[in-house]
Motif scaffolding. Structure first.
Motif, PDB file in Angstrom:
ATOM      1  N   ILE A 235       0.771  -1.101  -0.188  1.00 35.10           N
ATOM      2  CA  ILE A 235       0.019   0.034  -0.057  1.00 35.10           C
ATOM      3  C   ILE A 235       0.945   1.305  -0.101  1.00 35.10           C
ATOM      4  O   ILE A 235       0.782   2.134  -0.928  1.00 35.10           O
ATOM      5  CB  ILE A 235      -0.865  -0.124   1.105  1.00 35.10           C
ATOM      6  N   PHE A 236       1.981   1.419   0.878  1.00 34.42           N
ATOM      7  CA  PHE A 236       2.577   2.695   1.244  1.00 34.42           C
ATOM      8  C   PHE A 236       3.283   3.039  -0.202  1.00 34.42           C
ATOM      9  O   PHE A 236       3.803   3.860  -0.243  1.00 34.42           O
ATOM     10  CB  PHE A 236       3.478   2.315   2.310  1.00 34.42           C
ATOM     11  N   MET A 237       3.955   1.717  -0.778  1.00 29.49           N
ATOM     12  CA  MET A 237       4.843   2.168  -2.109  1.00 29.49           C
ATOM     13  C   MET A 237       4.019   2.539  -3.122  1.00 29.49           C
ATOM     14  O   MET A 237       4.385   3.191  -4.232  1.00 29.49           O
ATOM     15  CB  MET A 237       5.585   0.674  -2.484  1.00 29.49           C
ATOM     16  N   GLN A 238       2.643   2.575  -3.164  1.00 28.24           N
ATOM     17  CA  GLN A 238       1.811   3.259  -4.096  1.00 28.24           C
ATOM     18  C   GLN A 238       2.190   4.560  -4.346  1.00 28.24           C
ATOM     19  O   GLN A 238       1.895   5.332  -5.172  1.00 28.24           O
ATOM     20  CB  GLN A 238       0.418   2.844  -4.342  1.00 28.24           C
ATOM     21  N   GLY A 239       2.569   5.436  -3.173  1.00 30.75           N
ATOM     22  CA  GLY A 239       2.739   6.603  -3.177  1.00 30.75           C
ATOM     23  C   GLY A 239       4.152   7.166  -4.131  1.00 30.75           C
ATOM     24  O   GLY A 239       4.026   8.262  -4.508  1.00 30.75           O
ATOM     25  N   SER A 240       4.696   6.309  -4.344  1.00 31.44           N
ATOM     26  CA  SER A 240       5.773   6.627  -5.280  1.00 31.44           C
ATOM     27  C   SER A 240       5.731   5.631  -6.580  1.00 31.44           C
ATOM     28  O   SER A 240       6.508   6.244  -7.415  1.00 31.44           O
ATOM     29  CB  SER A 240       7.262   6.145  -4.836  1.00 31.44           C
ATOM     30  N   VAL A 245       1.947   7.923 -11.594  1.00 32.34           N
ATOM     31  CA  VAL A 245       1.422   7.560 -12.908  1.00 32.34           C
ATOM     32  C   VAL A 245      -0.113   7.770 -12.895  1.00 32.34           C
ATOM     33  O   VAL A 245      -0.690   8.325 -13.797  1.00 32.34           O
ATOM     34  CB  VAL A 245       1.525   5.987 -12.998  1.00 32.34           C
ATOM     35  N   ALA A 246      -0.984   7.564 -11.997  1.00 36.30           N
ATOM     36  CA  ALA A 246      -2.299   7.943 -12.162  1.00 36.30           C
ATOM     37  C   ALA A 246      -2.572   9.491 -12.152  1.00 36.30           C
ATOM     38  O   ALA A 246      -3.174   9.845 -12.932  1.00 36.30           O
ATOM     39  CB  ALA A 246      -2.742   7.428 -10.833  1.00 36.30           C
ATOM     40  N   SER A 364       0.838  -2.050  -9.714  1.00 34.86           N
ATOM     41  CA  SER A 364       0.212  -0.823 -10.055  1.00 34.86           C
ATOM     42  C   SER A 364       0.177  -0.627 -11.496  1.00 34.86           C
ATOM     43  O   SER A 364      -0.975  -0.289 -12.130  1.00 34.86           O
ATOM     44  CB  SER A 364       0.954   0.247  -9.401  1.00 34.86           C
ATOM     45  N   GLY A 365       0.997  -1.023 -11.970  1.00 31.20           N
ATOM     46  CA  GLY A 365       1.174  -0.969 -13.771  1.00 31.20           C
ATOM     47  C   GLY A 365       0.209  -2.033 -14.397  1.00 31.20           C
ATOM     48  O   GLY A 365      -0.513  -1.396 -15.192  1.00 31.20           O
ATOM     49  N   ALA A 373      -7.204   3.542 -12.922  1.00 25.46           N
ATOM     50  CA  ALA A 373      -6.408   3.947 -11.649  1.00 25.46           C
ATOM     51  C   ALA A 373      -7.421   3.583 -10.393  1.00 25.46           C
ATOM     52  O   ALA A 373      -7.160   3.204  -9.325  1.00 25.46           O
ATOM     53  CB  ALA A 373      -6.104   5.312 -11.568  1.00 25.46           C
ATOM     54  N   GLN A 374      -8.741   3.881 -10.615  1.00 22.11           N
ATOM     55  CA  GLN A 374      -9.752   3.752  -9.382  1.00 22.11           C
ATOM     56  C   GLN A 374      -9.724   2.448  -8.994  1.00 22.11           C
ATOM     57  O   GLN A 374      -9.870   2.304  -7.519  1.00 22.11           O
ATOM     58  CB  GLN A 374     -11.160   3.882 -10.230  1.00 22.11           C
ATOM     59  N   TRP A 375      -9.399   1.470  -9.663  1.00 21.69           N
ATOM     60  CA  TRP A 375      -9.408  -0.004  -9.292  1.00 21.69           C
ATOM     61  C   TRP A 375      -8.132  -0.345  -8.538  1.00 21.69           C
ATOM     62  O   TRP A 375      -8.201  -1.230  -7.584  1.00 21.69           O
ATOM     63  CB  TRP A 375      -9.373  -0.911 -10.593  1.00 21.69           C
TER      64      TRP A 375
END
Length: 426
Positions: A235-240, A245-246, A364-365, A373-375
């Protein structure tokens, strides 16, 4: 708040910790102040060397893979060789490999050395955490881990800002400066940090056999925490990895992303210490459940963001989760680790974050490309909920920290050719 109250709060936040902890803290801060390469590596490969984004991603993946490989090995070294020798080897190896990376020209050589840098830089983490657990009293550990995490983020914030200016002057200078500052950390460890590994008596060895990796893997509660740590890290790594990308697909510029993500660093530097003072002696089960929900739904709210202000607001939510989760979870790992097996346990815990660093970009990709991105943000909310339920379940019946038997680090006579073992990290 009156100035006198602020001074009293600051004094209480740093008082009572041993001198060796502060040398370890200084080493961490200096190390993060010099962490330039991770910040500009992608720009260096694509802009300065002219390689493709795909190649830059491959190098980043190899760097992460190096961390995965070294996590368990460094944990074993921490228990067998000691905390201090492992730190010295890891930091000296990092300094040499980073300097070498700056002179590499061939793409295969760059990829290979990047893998070595990932191995060396990640190898110090189990030793740092084990040493910190050795030298800090159980009741002060959450505060100590929080201060160390604060140093990491303060150093990274400053180095990230400085990396851009250094890159404009010379990328090679960035590699060499990081190598020098990492070697300074190794010197600090050598000069100021004696070995902290507790010495086991013959009776203890007979009654409590040596901890191996198999012991760690058979520890169901601990491995459950490792699995939950992996979910939280995703979860936290989605910040970077997911957020930029989103935001780019939504029409926002890199500068817009920079403004939004800067909120994360500013809040950690500003709030880490006061928030830790508030949560220090509270129920860790409740804290971890709340932080997991805040992380998941903080990123989940990103699905509704349409302006920089709202993006920044979502960053505030999951940053608060990060502030609460980091010291609490690290403290839990120490509580569940036997004193003579802390290195291996910390190595397994470090592995969860290293593996997440490989999986998070792929996740994420794939989700953004296939579903939108919403998903991705909905997935984060689901993962946060699963992690919260996991913490609630795993920590039921966990003995209070005061009930945990602690082994005190005892000075050991120096062996031939080795430094003396005296009581001394993220």
């Amino acid at each position: 708040m009156p100035l006198a109250a602020l001074r009293r709060a600051a004094k209480e936040s740093v008082s009572g910790l041993p001198r060796e902890f502060w040398w370890l803290w200084i080493s961490t801060l200096v190390n993060r102040l010099g962490a330039f390469v991770a910040t500009f590596m992608a720009l260096y490969l694509t802009l300065d060397r002219g390689y493709s984004a795909t190649y830059a991603g491959l190098v980043a993946a190899l760097h992460g893979l190096g961390g995965v490989v070294s996590s368990l090995g460094a944990g074993v070294m921490t228990d067998r060789l000691g905390r201090r020798p492992t730190l010295l080897i890891a930091q000296a190896s990092t300094a040499l490999s980073v300097a070498l990376l700056g002179f590499m020209k061939d793409p295969l050589a760059i990829a290979a050395v990047a893998f070595l840098v990932g191995m060396a830089s990640n190898a110090s983490r189990p030793a740092v955490q084990a040493m910190m657990a050795d030298i800090v009293r159980p009741e002060d550990r959450v505060r100590a881990f929080s201060l160390n995490y604060w140093a990491i983020n303060l150093g990274f914030a400053i180095s990230s800002a400085g990396a851009g200016f250094i890159a404009e002057f010379s990328y090679l200078a960035g590699f060499l400066i990081e190598a020098v500052m990492t070697m300074v950390c190794a010197i600090v460890v050598f000069m100021k940090l004696p070995e902290s590994r507790p010495v086991r008596t013959a009776l203890e060895k007979e009654s409590d056999p040596e901890v191996g990796l198999g012991t760690v893997l058979r520890d169901g509660r601990f491995m459950g925490v490792v699995g939950l740590s992996f979910l939280i890290a995703l979860i936290f790594m989605q910040g970077s990895v997911g957020l930029p990308v989103a935001m780019g697909e939504a029409g926002f510029t890199p500068a817009d992303y920079g403004v939004a993500i800067a909120v994360n660093g500013v809040l950690i530097v500003a709030l880490q210490i006061p928030v830790t003072r508030f949560i220090e002696h509270r129920d860790p089960q409740r804290l971890l459940v709340i932080s997991a929900l805040l992380a998941g739904y903080g990123f989940g709210l990103t699905a509704f963001a349409g302006s920089i202000g709202v993006f920044a607001l979502t960053v505030c939510v999951w940053t608060l989760a990060e502030i609460v989760n980091a010291p609490t979870q690290t403290g839990l790992v120490v509580r569940l680790s036997p004193t003579h097996g802390r290195g291996r346990y910390q190595g397994m815990y470090t592995l969860s974050w290293a593996v997440a660093s490989l999986v998070a970009p792929l996740m994420s990709g794939f989700v953004i490309d296939r579903f939108g991105a919403q998903w991705l943000w909905a997935t984060c909310a689901v993962i946060g909920t699963v992690a919260a339920l996991g913490y609630w379940s795993l920590m039921r019946g966990l003995p209070a920290e005061g009930e945990t038997v602690e082994t005190v680090a005892v000075p050991a006579a120096p062996a031939s050719g080795e430094a003396a073992d005296l009581p001394a990290r993220a």
